[in-house]
Design a protein around this motif. Structure first.
Motif, PDB file in Angstrom:
ATOM      1  N   SER A 157       0.820  -1.408   0.081  1.00  0.00           N
ATOM      2  CA  SER A 157      -0.107  -0.188  -0.015  1.00  0.00           C
ATOM      3  C   SER A 157       1.106   1.362  -0.091  1.00  0.00           C
ATOM      4  O   SER A 157       0.525   2.237  -0.658  1.00  0.00           O
ATOM      5  CB  SER A 157      -0.951  -0.159   1.328  1.00  0.00           C
ATOM      6  OG  SER A 157      -1.826  -1.352   1.194  1.00  0.00           O
ATOM      7  N   ARG A 173       1.539   4.343  -3.258  1.00  0.00           N
ATOM      8  CA  ARG A 173       1.476   5.645  -2.889  1.00  0.00           C
ATOM      9  C   ARG A 173       2.806   6.260  -3.105  1.00  0.00           C
ATOM     10  O   ARG A 173       3.033   7.388  -2.129  1.00  0.00           O
ATOM     11  CB  ARG A 173       0.578   5.934  -1.710  1.00  0.00           C
ATOM     12  CG  ARG A 173      -0.601   5.175  -1.409  1.00  0.00           C
ATOM     13  CD  ARG A 173      -1.790   6.207  -2.371  1.00  0.00           C
ATOM     14  NE  ARG A 173      -2.150   7.485  -1.688  1.00  0.00           N
ATOM     15  CZ  ARG A 173      -3.383   7.963  -1.981  1.00  0.00           C
ATOM     16  NH1 ARG A 173      -4.233   7.132  -2.571  1.00  0.00           N
ATOM     17  NH2 ARG A 173      -3.484   9.084  -1.373  1.00  0.00           N
ATOM     18  N   CYS A 181       5.053  -3.869   6.227  1.00  0.00           N
ATOM     19  CA  CYS A 181       3.691  -3.223   6.664  1.00  0.00           C
ATOM     20  C   CYS A 181       3.309  -2.602   8.093  1.00  0.00           C
ATOM     21  O   CYS A 181       3.674  -3.480   8.934  1.00  0.00           O
ATOM     22  CB  CYS A 181       2.489  -3.938   6.030  1.00  0.00           C
ATOM     23  SG  CYS A 181       0.991  -3.158   6.631  1.00  0.00           S
ATOM     24  N   LEU A 182       3.341  -1.606   8.408  1.00  0.00           N
ATOM     25  CA  LEU A 182       3.076  -0.975   9.835  1.00  0.00           C
ATOM     26  C   LEU A 182       1.891  -0.768  10.348  1.00  0.00           C
ATOM     27  O   LEU A 182       1.334  -0.156  11.107  1.00  0.00           O
ATOM     28  CB  LEU A 182       3.882   0.548   9.692  1.00  0.00           C
ATOM     29  CG  LEU A 182       5.354   0.391   9.561  1.00  0.00           C
ATOM     30  CD1 LEU A 182       5.942   1.617   9.325  1.00  0.00           C
ATOM     31  CD2 LEU A 182       6.071  -0.104  10.938  1.00  0.00           C
ATOM     32  N   ALA A 183       0.813  -1.338   9.359  1.00  0.00           N
ATOM     33  CA  ALA A 183      -0.608  -1.559   9.771  1.00  0.00           C
ATOM     34  C   ALA A 183      -1.342   0.230   9.899  1.00  0.00           C
ATOM     35  O   ALA A 183      -1.874   0.251  10.670  1.00  0.00           O
ATOM     36  CB  ALA A 183      -0.910  -2.041  11.206  1.00  0.00           C
ATOM     37  N   ALA A 184      -0.683   0.844   8.849  1.00  0.00           N
ATOM     38  CA  ALA A 184      -1.349   2.364   8.821  1.00  0.00           C
ATOM     39  C   ALA A 184      -1.539   2.605   7.231  1.00  0.00           C
ATOM     40  O   ALA A 184      -1.452   3.778   6.915  1.00  0.00           O
ATOM     41  CB  ALA A 184      -0.302   3.258   9.432  1.00  0.00           C
ATOM     42  N   CYS A 185      -1.817   1.548   6.418  1.00  0.00           N
ATOM     43  CA  CYS A 185      -1.793   1.626   5.080  1.00  0.00           C
ATOM     44  C   CYS A 185      -2.763   2.647   4.532  1.00  0.00           C
ATOM     45  O   CYS A 185      -2.638   2.951   3.337  1.00  0.00           O
ATOM     46  CB  CYS A 185      -2.310   0.148   4.518  1.00  0.00           C
ATOM     47  SG  CYS A 185      -1.601  -1.175   5.225  1.00  0.00           S
ATOM     48  N   GLY A 186      -4.005   3.011   4.989  1.00  0.00           N
ATOM     49  CA  GLY A 186      -4.775   3.865   4.626  1.00  0.00           C
ATOM     50  C   GLY A 186      -4.219   5.543   4.640  1.00  0.00           C
ATOM     51  O   GLY A 186      -4.558   6.321   4.167  1.00  0.00           O
ATOM     52  N   ARG A 187      -2.893   5.666   5.249  1.00  0.00           N
ATOM     53  CA  ARG A 187      -2.374   6.926   5.249  1.00  0.00           C
ATOM     54  C   ARG A 187      -0.912   6.996   4.857  1.00  0.00           C
ATOM     55  O   ARG A 187       0.060   7.399   5.239  1.00  0.00           O
ATOM     56  CB  ARG A 187      -2.369   7.493   7.034  1.00  0.00           C
ATOM     57  CG  ARG A 187      -3.723   7.741   7.461  1.00  0.00           C
ATOM     58  CD  ARG A 187      -3.759   7.626   8.827  1.00  0.00           C
ATOM     59  NE  ARG A 187      -4.830   8.335   9.274  1.00  0.00           N
ATOM     60  CZ  ARG A 187      -5.352   9.418   9.819  1.00  0.00           C
ATOM     61  NH1 ARG A 187      -4.657  10.277   9.380  1.00  0.00           N
ATOM     62  NH2 ARG A 187      -6.527   9.594  10.031  1.00  0.00           N
ATOM     63  N   TRP A 225       1.091   9.844   5.545  1.00  0.00           N
ATOM     64  CA  TRP A 225       1.122  10.584   4.453  1.00  0.00           C
ATOM     65  C   TRP A 225       2.485  11.235   3.866  1.00  0.00           C
ATOM     66  O   TRP A 225       2.600  12.564   3.577  1.00  0.00           O
ATOM     67  CB  TRP A 225       0.068  11.742   4.524  1.00  0.00           C
ATOM     68  CG  TRP A 225      -1.188  11.467   5.078  1.00  0.00           C
ATOM     69  CD1 TRP A 225      -1.769  11.544   6.204  1.00  0.00           C
ATOM     70  CD2 TRP A 225      -2.363  10.800   4.199  1.00  0.00           C
ATOM     71  NE1 TRP A 225      -3.010  11.316   6.216  1.00  0.00           N
ATOM     72  CE2 TRP A 225      -3.469  10.504   5.308  1.00  0.00           C
ATOM     73  CE3 TRP A 225      -2.397  10.442   2.978  1.00  0.00           C
ATOM     74  CZ2 TRP A 225      -4.532   9.976   4.614  1.00  0.00           C
ATOM     75  CZ3 TRP A 225      -3.388   9.699   2.718  1.00  0.00           C
ATOM     76  CH2 TRP A 225      -4.614   9.545   3.547  1.00  0.00           C
TER      77      TRP A 225
END
Ligand SMILES: Cc1cc2nc3c(=O)[nH]c(=O)nc-3n(C[C@H](O)[C@H](O)[C@H](O)COP(=O)(O)O)c2cc1C
Ligand code: FES
Lengths: 165, 432
Positions: free
Chosen positions: A87, A91, A124-130, A143
């Motif tokens: 993810s 980005r 993955c740091l488990a903050a994939c939505g940002r 972000w």
């Protein structure tokens, strides 16, 4: 001088032991305390943990070496961890990593000569939505862009940790 | 049709700091504990069965049924272990509860423990979540001070201690038996099943392992009733749940939907569609180990059965969206290196096979691969699947198999072209 736990750390380990039905279960929490106290887990540190918990040193070493977050060599004051998983990749995390590399002049896994920064690429740091996400020590920076991560490094190099490290 | 969203679990738009115990209680928090205590164990379990919650950790096992496997008559202690190791790429929902609503999780732990006569609960949190551990530890301490945890939970006489336990960087510890090994202080190498943890779990004792979101849903079930919760979803797959959308969408993030919402609508309406309005290329619907889907497959209800029938799996509900312009070989490369890095090394097919697959994919991307490497890649994937103690082997194989099945021409083009034929950048996203 031989390593020893501070009285505070020792009390913490005593409290940890109370939470589990056996001493081995206290090992990972105690390794965390040790890493916080000494910065990384030297052989001497692992022996200290083994003695404190009354565990065979081989058990301590086999657990400590299995987990990637236990440092087997010293790391910089700021441990800059750029997520490279899917993810974040989608980005633009590669641009973030490239900017950090260029700014610090080190490759992933290396520490700057002044001992301030260690760069690492992580999963993955488990903050994939940002995404893209960069973790520095305990703090997440979300972000990220090539520009924002350079600004973050500048801020840390200047000793400003007000917005989290 | 607009996608219905909820705020029973995802309360980030309330403008309240639910980490604060007073704020949490003012919103009705911890009332479900008293209700549950009056109901008694059997009735709590029946309510969770009626809710038809399928485990939110990825495998989708019915929670009430699993609770029923924990033996009632035993003179051993029993444990609750909450799986907060969240590490499946594309998954970031448990992070929300740990960061912003820790009392929900603690309240869920209390009710679950009361149902099964458990007096010690461990929340196993991935080591990177240092701030989240601080947040949960503070909530536990506050709850203790307020008499919500400890020797006499809210005056009921029930005794419960809840502890966080930090992992130390190993994705495999999300697998429940590896997690138990890790909790016990050992390297995180999965155990053979059976025996299942419900019978022989932590410290050789009966242990319930559930995901953070599964446990955090329990107070909602008790407050509103199992049937009510069930109806937010569909038959045999009940409730609302968190969906995390990442990648090339305009509004990535978390959304709470009723189980059964249409995946295409979730992507195009909730998440605002694709960046730069590019065509959609691929979707991984439930965390990185689920089979990749092409755009014509995504008109599917987001239920375990619905996504399975559409050719993949619901997994953790972490939807990864890829727009036109994404190189599928590069995308798979990220995943395959991840699995190679995270294989615990216990089973030979997984240890050797994951590294081998990653190297072949590197060769394909770099233009070094020969024609026969494509077949070798598939053969290796086929030989890992089903031949390992835990499901990490399958998790590593499924992406390879599905990427090759859906995008074989693109892999072939890399070989023919002697490198990556994808031109132009991926779409650029900024913070919405
Ligand atoms: C390789 C692997 C990694 C896993 N990682 C997680 C995880 O991070 N969090 C989680 O809740 N479940 C994870 N699981 C699933 C757990 O084994 C287990 O099914 C789950 O914790 C049970 O909780 P649930 O029934 O509430 O979903 C993983 C499974 C495998 C095979
Ligand atoms: S992929 Fe980077 S945080 Fe998940």
């Amino acid at each position: 001088m031989a390593q020893a736990f501070s009285p505070q750390a020792d009390a913490e380990i005593e409290a940890i032991l109370q939470r589990y039905p056996n001493r081995l279960a206290a090992l990972i929490p105690t390794l965390w305390v040790a890493q916080r106290e000494f910065g990384w887990l030297a052989e001497e540190t692992m022996e200290l943990v083994a003695t404190r918990l009354d565990l065979p040193p081989a058990k301590v070493i086999s657990t400590a070496t299995f987990y990637t977050m236990f440092h087997k060599k010293p790391v910089g004051r700021y441990h800059v961890q750029v997520c490279k998983n899917i993810s974040c990749y989608l980005r633009g995390s590669d641009e973030v990593t490239a900017a950090v590399k260029q700014k610090l002049g080190v490759a992933p896994g290396q520490t700057t000569a002044d001992g301030n920064f260690t760069l690492e690429e992580v999963e993955c740091l488990a903050a994939c939505g940002r995404a893209p996400v960069v973790q520095v020590n305990a703090d997440y920076h979300e972000w990220q862009t090539a520009e924002s991560v350079v600004a973050l490094l500048d801020r840390l190099a200047a000793g400003d940790t007000s917005g989290g490290v | 049709m607009a996608v219905q969203t909820y705020d029973y679990l995802l309360r980030d738009k309330h403008g309240k700091d639910y980490r604060d115990l007073a704020v949490y209680r003012a919103a009705g928090g911890y009332k479900a504990v008293l209700k549950a205590h009056q109901m008694g164990g059997e009735a709590i379990i029946n309510e969770v069965k009626a809710a038809s919650i399928r485990g939110r950790g990825g495998a989708g096992f019915p929670a009430g049924v699993k609770w029923g496997f924990v033996p009632k008559d035993t003179n051993k202690p029993k444990y609750l272990v909450v799986n907060a190791d969240e590490g499946e790429p594309g998954t970031f929902k448990d992070n929300y509860f740990l960061s912003h609503d820790p009392h929900r999780l603690i309240e869920g732990c209390i009710i679950t423990s009361m149902a099964l006569d458990i007096h010690t609960a461990y929340i196993y949190v991935r080591g990177e979540f240092k701030r989240q551990i601080e947040t949960v530890d503070k909530a536990i301490a506050d709850a203790h001070k307020a008499g919500i945890l400890g020797k006499n939970v809210l005056g009921t006489g029930y005794q419960l201690e809840v502890y966080t336990h930090s992992g130390a960087g190993a994705y495999i510890c999300g697998e429940e038996t590896a997690l138990l090994e890790s909790l016990e202080g050992k390297p995180g190498q999965p155990r053979l099943k059976p025996p299942f943890p419900a019978v022989v779990g932590a410290f050789g004792c009966p242990t319930l392992v559930n995901n953070v979101e599964t446990i955090a849903s329990v107070p909602v079930v008790i407050e509103h009733g199992g049937e009510w919760f069930h109806k937010l979803g569909v038959e045999r797959d009940g409730g609302s749940r968190l969906i995390g959308i990442s990648g090339h969408v305009k509004k990535p993030g978390l959304y709470e939907i009723g189980v059964g919402a249409n995946m295409r609508e979730v992507i195009y309406e909730l998440a605002g569609g694709i960046l730069e309005d590019r065509p959609l290329k691929a979707v991984i619907p439930g965390g990185s180990s689920c089979a990749v889907m092409t755009p014509e497959q995504i008109d599917a209800p987001m239920t375990l059965d619905g996504i399975r029938d559409a050719g993949s799996s619901f997994g953790t509900g972490g939807i990864i969206v890829m727009a036109e312009g994404t190189c599928m070989v590069k995308a798979l490369q990220r995943l395959s290196h991840f699995y190679a890095h995270e294989s615990c090394g216990q089973c030979t097919p997984c240890r050797e096979g994951t590294g081998w697959m990653a190297r072949i994919i590197d060769d394909i991307e770099a233009g070094r691969a020969r024609q026969e490497d494509l077949d070798t890649l598939l053969e290796v994937a086929d030989q890992i699947g089903g031949n390992t103690i835990c499901a990490l082997g399958d998790a590593a194989s499924i992406p390879v198999q599905s990427f090759l099945q859906k995008f074989r021409a693109e892999f072939q083009a890399h070989i023919d072209h002697g490198g990556c034929p994808i031109e132009g950048p991926m779409p650029r996203g900024t913070r919405p």
